[in-house]
Design a protein around this motif. Sequence first.
Motif, short mmCIF file in Angstrom:
data_model
loop_
_atom_site.label_atom_id
_atom_site.label_comp_id
_atom_site.label_asym_id
_atom_site.label_seq_id
_atom_site.Cartn_x
_atom_site.Cartn_y
_atom_site.Cartn_z
N GLN A 246 0.51 -1.09 0.05
CA GLN A 246 0.03 0.31 -0.39
C GLN A 246 1.04 0.88 0.03
O GLN A 246 0.43 1.77 0.27
CB GLN A 246 -0.82 -0.15 1.35
N GLY A 247 2.52 0.95 0.39
CA GLY A 247 3.33 2.43 -0.22
C GLY A 247 3.96 2.60 -1.13
O GLY A 247 3.11 2.62 -1.78
N GLN A 248 4.87 2.87 -0.86
CA GLN A 248 5.96 2.76 -2.56
C GLN A 248 6.41 2.08 -3.11
O GLN A 248 5.72 1.06 -3.23
CB GLN A 248 7.38 3.27 -1.84
N HIS A 249 6.00 1.99 -4.41
CA HIS A 249 6.79 1.40 -5.34
C HIS A 249 7.60 0.42 -5.65
O HIS A 249 8.69 1.61 -4.27
CB HIS A 249 6.23 1.79 -7.02
N ASN A 250 7.89 -0.46 -5.93
CA ASN A 250 9.55 -0.79 -5.78
C ASN A 250 9.56 -0.92 -7.30
O ASN A 250 9.04 -1.22 -8.47
CB ASN A 250 9.67 -2.23 -5.65
N PRO A 251 11.33 -0.93 -7.46
CA PRO A 251 11.65 -0.46 -9.39
C PRO A 251 11.82 -2.41 -9.69
O PRO A 251 11.89 -3.29 -8.46
CB PRO A 251 13.05 -0.21 -8.58
N ASN A 252 11.21 -2.35 -10.68
CA ASN A 252 11.76 -3.58 -11.83
C ASN A 252 12.63 -4.06 -12.12
O ASN A 252 13.22 -3.56 -13.25
CB ASN A 252 9.77 -4.17 -12.28
N ARG A 253 13.33 -4.81 -11.37
CA ARG A 253 14.81 -4.89 -11.47
C ARG A 253 15.61 -5.62 -13.15
O ARG A 253 15.98 -5.91 -13.54
CB ARG A 253 16.47 -4.93 -10.42
N PHE A 254 13.84 -6.55 -13.88
CA PHE A 254 14.16 -7.52 -13.55
C PHE A 254 12.89 -6.76 -14.97
O PHE A 254 12.34 -7.61 -15.74
CB PHE A 254 13.66 -8.79 -14.16
N PHE A 255 13.26 -5.32 -15.86
CA PHE A 255 11.93 -4.83 -16.37
C PHE A 255 12.32 -5.73 -18.18
O PHE A 255 11.20 -5.42 -18.10
CB PHE A 255 12.36 -3.78 -16.65
N TRP A 256 12.83 -5.82 -18.10
CA TRP A 256 13.42 -5.77 -20.46
C TRP A 256 12.42 -7.76 -19.79
O TRP A 256 12.23 -8.02 -21.36
CB TRP A 256 14.57 -6.50 -20.63
N ILE A 257 12.43 -8.50 -18.67
CA ILE A 257 11.49 -9.69 -19.32
C ILE A 257 10.53 -9.37 -19.54
O ILE A 257 9.43 -10.41 -19.92
CB ILE A 257 11.29 -10.73 -17.62
N ASP A 258 9.95 -8.34 -19.31
CA ASP A 258 8.29 -7.87 -19.70
C ASP A 258 7.69 -7.10 -20.67
O ASP A 258 7.13 -6.90 -21.08
CB ASP A 258 7.77 -7.35 -18.48
N ASP A 259 8.79 -6.91 -21.02
CA ASP A 259 9.23 -6.39 -22.15
C ASP A 259 8.22 -7.09 -23.23
O ASP A 259 8.67 -8.64 -23.31
CB ASP A 259 10.07 -5.97 -23.34
#
Length: 259
Positions: A246-259
């Motif tokens: 319910q608080g801050q967002h987390n960086p998606n450190r594996f962002f390229w996997i979701d591309d």
Amino acid sequence: MNRPVVLCFSGHDPSGGAGVQADIETLVSQQCHAASVITALTEQDTHNVKKLIPQRPDDIISQAATLLADLPVKAIKIGLIGHHDTAAAIQTVLTGHPQIPVVLDPVLAAGGGAELASEKLIAAVTDLLLPCTTVLTPNSEEARRLTGLSDLHECGLALLDKGCDYVLITGTHETSPAVCNQLFHDGRLLETFTWDRLPASYHGSGCTLASAVAGLIAQGLDPFQAATEAQDYTWHALEAAYQPGQGQHNPNRFFWIDD
């Protein structure tokens, strides 16, 4: 594949957004192997830190010595310290291995605002750790607290004078329309980087940036190249961030996997 080893002095964040988990995720994304020494346990969630539990300095020194005797460490990353005695323990380790590059993220407050550094700890970081630091990655508020100055250009130069080789001051806490990060080296402002300001509040962004710098140095990049590429990686991780609680967002450190 032989992955370069990065030794991380990090706190443990049970919510999984910052600290050692952020370091491990980031370093895996940089094709590195993360070894870790826990500096402090915390009670926290995605909103804020509620309790800080520093670990014993002797245990920190002995665990680091055990790892350094076994693993070919190519870079050291320092995050949450939590107590001035912990800073002294880390300095003991660093002075025994002066050939290893050091990236220091001076975590002085939690993303939710909780205070994580006393004046004694700030003095210990300044006196003991900055002279051992290859790349310092403070945000603008941390740069001001470490120097007692208000102008960020003066802060950068003062931090160089305290012994850092490079200083990368990030501008996410400023009110400018874009985020301006400033890299200082050799007595001057070396480069200003401008990034689109993203809309959310992020948990573990500083850990991500510093760990990425350390990983890229471990991979053989010079500090300028590492700082440049690490900013790009971190921006994309924040752009793809997710909100686990319910608080801050987390960086998606594996962002390229979701591309």
